[in-house]
Design a protein around this motif. Sequence first.
Motif: not given
Ligand code: MG
Length: 621
Positions: A98-100, A169-171, A192-194
């Motif tokens: 889960i992504l928190l 994106f956030h980084s 990891v999301q790209l």
């Molecule tokens: Mg994300």
Amino acid sequence: MSLQFGIATVSLSGTLEEKLRAASAAGFDGVEIFENDLIASPLRPRDVRAMLDDLGLTCMLYQPFRDFEGMPGAMRQRAFDRAKAKFDLMGELGTRHILLCSNCSPHALGERNRIVADFQQLGDLAASHDIIVGYEALAWGRHVFDHRDAWAIVEAVDHPHVGIILDSFHSLSRGIPSDSIRAIPGDKIAFVQLADAPKLDMDLLYWSRHFRNFPGQGGLPVEAYVAEILATGYTGPLSLEIFNDRFRGWSADLIAADGLRSLCHVEDAALRLLDRPTAAPPPPHVRPEFVEFAVSDADVPALEAMFGSLGFTRTGIHPAKAVSRWQAGSVNLVINAERHGFGHDFRLAHGPSICAVGLVVPDRDAVAARAAHLGIRTVDDSDAPGNLAFPALRGIGGSLVYLIGEGEAAAMWDGEFTPTGAPYDASPLAIDHLAAVVRIEEYLSWQLYWRSLFGLQQSFQADVIDPSGLVLSQPLQSPDGALRVTLNASEALGTLSSRFVEHNLGGGYQHIALSTPDLLATAGHMAGKDADILPIPPNYHEDIAARFGLDDQRIAALAQANILYDADGVGEYLQLYSRAFRKRFFFEFVERDHYQGYGAPNASIRLASQERYKNAANDPE
Ligand code: MG
Ligand code: MG
């Protein structure tokens, strides 16, 4: 070893079922289920799981879980109750991750010990459900908005069921150095999301929600980011999480196919940065060899007259086909007026047009293998000049890209064409760039194609003002500058770009730009042959005289020859345009003196001149 590839359902258009089918058809290993897609679906979680099984997909991640850490008073218990409900749901969906995302609530407390304690307690709850919680720093989080900070928290939490999620994106939108990822052990990266994005200076949340795109479509250094992640020893999936207005309005199948290509591309590029073995041959050096025009036999005399007036000489004819070769300098143009074969079919579908380009590469089989790795189709076509069975790739608007091995071009020309005996004068012309117009929905798709296959690099997009609306123009060029392509697209229906797409029934090449070391001399040569040159109004030359301080004599010469001028602080750029052939394609002639652009400030002048002829009877645009 290749990592597994995933895509978040939010990246694709359609219903949840349509999104899942598109991800499966494109060849993804799994998906991230975006909570709203599930909530809005009539499918129960166990139905989704069954559908995923049928489609050969796994549910890699459930996301997002918002506003958890550091909540005060009763809101804290509520957050834990919510987590418990979602963990139960994840059991039915069959996903462990889960992504928190970092808390954005105005109620959130930033106190570090408190946040760490919340995650330790959540980790125990997750352990009882065999779930891994991944903590993602949103670029606009209230207290945590930097992956270095998220990692400091996860490290302090020190719980086997709590890891970090990295989202490029956030980084990268915050300019966080990617080498900071080296501090994180690979087994603590939960997921990891790209995403890539065009370099824009705007509010982070708005930029993220509307402009994200696939790696290889934007301007963020995603390849180096992925290389740092791979260097940690991370073995989980690489997954795309894209919020993009154009993706939402376009075919889920086409977007998903681009998504898979982008992951193949970014993984390949990252492995190269690490000097690790990859599944595909490297992007090749590439240069243009020829441009092929498909016309009817009725159009041949007019096209031959145009080529001749622009300084081309017919140097070869095919002994058995209605095909001829025209040369000027290193430029080869092929006229194909055959009554069958690819060129013929292409003309029937699109009208008189550029149906193929031929590119010289060091090893055509290696490029075909790279194309296959990227999911770009190779077609067999024996209509290639020379009938040398060159592999061809599907290119813009269904046109072909022929691949010619280094050293094979001469044999191709000699083998297929009978020299016409016409004297061939040593013209200095060379191909400067190929300008294509594509549907706005495919604008990013074609950028990915050229960048992933040939390693072309992006320079700044120009916003060009057509009298009937805005046109986006993205230049791409090979590292050595030997191949330059510009992609143009417009949302406004009346622009020349949009009219081209409408008349052509899809994208295609709109103009070929040829370089010369002396444009005034080339212009004089063409004037002597009555070439049909696009007129440029006197106001323009008065303006550039004032802007650039050019002397009267030079201005008079530029005005006389209808030459447009620009300078970028490094060098100068001179350009002139032919009138279009049957309102379809035209030529540009440029003199490029260390100038790196494409004359974007002049594009609106050119478009206004072309617009004036748009409705004139028998008058090409
Ligand atoms: Mg994300
Ligand atoms: Mg151009």
